[in-house]
Design a protein around this motif. Sequence first.
Motif, PDB file in Angstrom:
ATOM      1  N   ASN A 101      -4.779  32.502  41.587  1.00  0.00           N
ATOM      2  CA  ASN A 101      -5.684  32.815  40.464  1.00  0.00           C
ATOM      3  C   ASN A 101      -5.338  32.067  39.179  1.00  0.00           C
ATOM      4  O   ASN A 101      -5.476  32.602  38.086  1.00  0.00           O
ATOM      5  N   LEU A 102      -4.867  30.834  39.288  1.00  0.00           N
ATOM      6  CA  LEU A 102      -4.550  30.030  38.100  1.00  0.00           C
ATOM      7  C   LEU A 102      -5.362  28.734  38.039  1.00  0.00           C
ATOM      8  O   LEU A 102      -4.972  27.790  37.356  1.00  0.00           O
ATOM      9  N   LYS A 103      -6.485  28.697  38.737  1.00  0.00           N
ATOM     10  CA  LYS A 103      -7.397  27.555  38.690  1.00  0.00           C
ATOM     11  C   LYS A 103      -6.718  26.232  39.062  1.00  0.00           C
ATOM     12  O   LYS A 103      -7.043  25.188  38.523  1.00  0.00           O
ATOM     13  N   HIS A 104      -5.757  26.307  39.973  1.00  0.00           N
ATOM     14  CA  HIS A 104      -5.046  25.090  40.392  1.00  0.00           C
ATOM     15  C   HIS A 104      -5.959  24.203  41.221  1.00  0.00           C
ATOM     16  O   HIS A 104      -6.590  24.656  42.173  1.00  0.00           O
ATOM     17  N   LYS A 105      -6.038  22.952  40.824  1.00  0.00           N
ATOM     18  CA  LYS A 105      -6.805  21.958  41.580  1.00  0.00           C
ATOM     19  C   LYS A 105      -6.174  20.602  41.306  1.00  0.00           C
ATOM     20  O   LYS A 105      -6.220  20.111  40.177  1.00  0.00           O
ATOM     21  N   GLY A 106      -5.562  20.020  42.331  1.00  0.00           N
ATOM     22  CA  GLY A 106      -4.903  18.731  42.159  1.00  0.00           C
ATOM     23  C   GLY A 106      -3.707  18.863  41.236  1.00  0.00           C
ATOM     24  O   GLY A 106      -2.779  19.615  41.524  1.00  0.00           O
ATOM     25  N   ASN A 107      -3.736  18.166  40.115  1.00  0.00           N
ATOM     26  CA  ASN A 107      -2.643  18.216  39.141  1.00  0.00           C
ATOM     27  C   ASN A 107      -3.038  19.019  37.899  1.00  0.00           C
ATOM     28  O   ASN A 107      -2.442  18.872  36.843  1.00  0.00           O
ATOM     29  N   VAL A 108      -4.040  19.884  38.026  1.00  0.00           N
ATOM     30  CA  VAL A 108      -4.548  20.671  36.895  1.00  0.00           C
ATOM     31  C   VAL A 108      -4.379  22.147  37.208  1.00  0.00           C
ATOM     32  O   VAL A 108      -4.536  22.574  38.350  1.00  0.00           O
TER      33      VAL A 108
END
Length: 135
Positions: A101-108
């Motif tokens: 639940n921390l909006k992790h996508k790739g390096n973001v």
Amino acid sequence: MKKLRIVAFVLVACALFLGGCRTAPIQNIEMAPIVSTSQQARSMESVKNAIIKGGYDRGWQMSDVAPGHLVATLNVRSHQAVVDITYTPENYSINYKDSTNLKHKGNVIHSNYNAWIKNLASSINRELGQLSPQP
């Protein structure tokens, strides 16, 4: 009717843009030096204990997985961050491992993650600064 579609499009675009403002590139901490006031090195055990205490002070759960390697987990409401912490008597690193639940996508990732890592490093540095060198 055409103006209504344009307004709706603009509102959706703004919502998507503002929704992404809470994300930022993941900031790992690589080989942060462990500063010593003398020429004597600290022991692996004392560095490990300082890192664990610094993590506990910020609410991180610390697991000792191997010599020179800890895994730290922070649970905040429905969010979770998991990091690898590697260390020697001379330096330590904190690297992203996993999250929920921390909006992790790739390096973001959600910008709060970087604040949590900065606070963790600050607490670790404080604890390391209180260590006495080993004879």
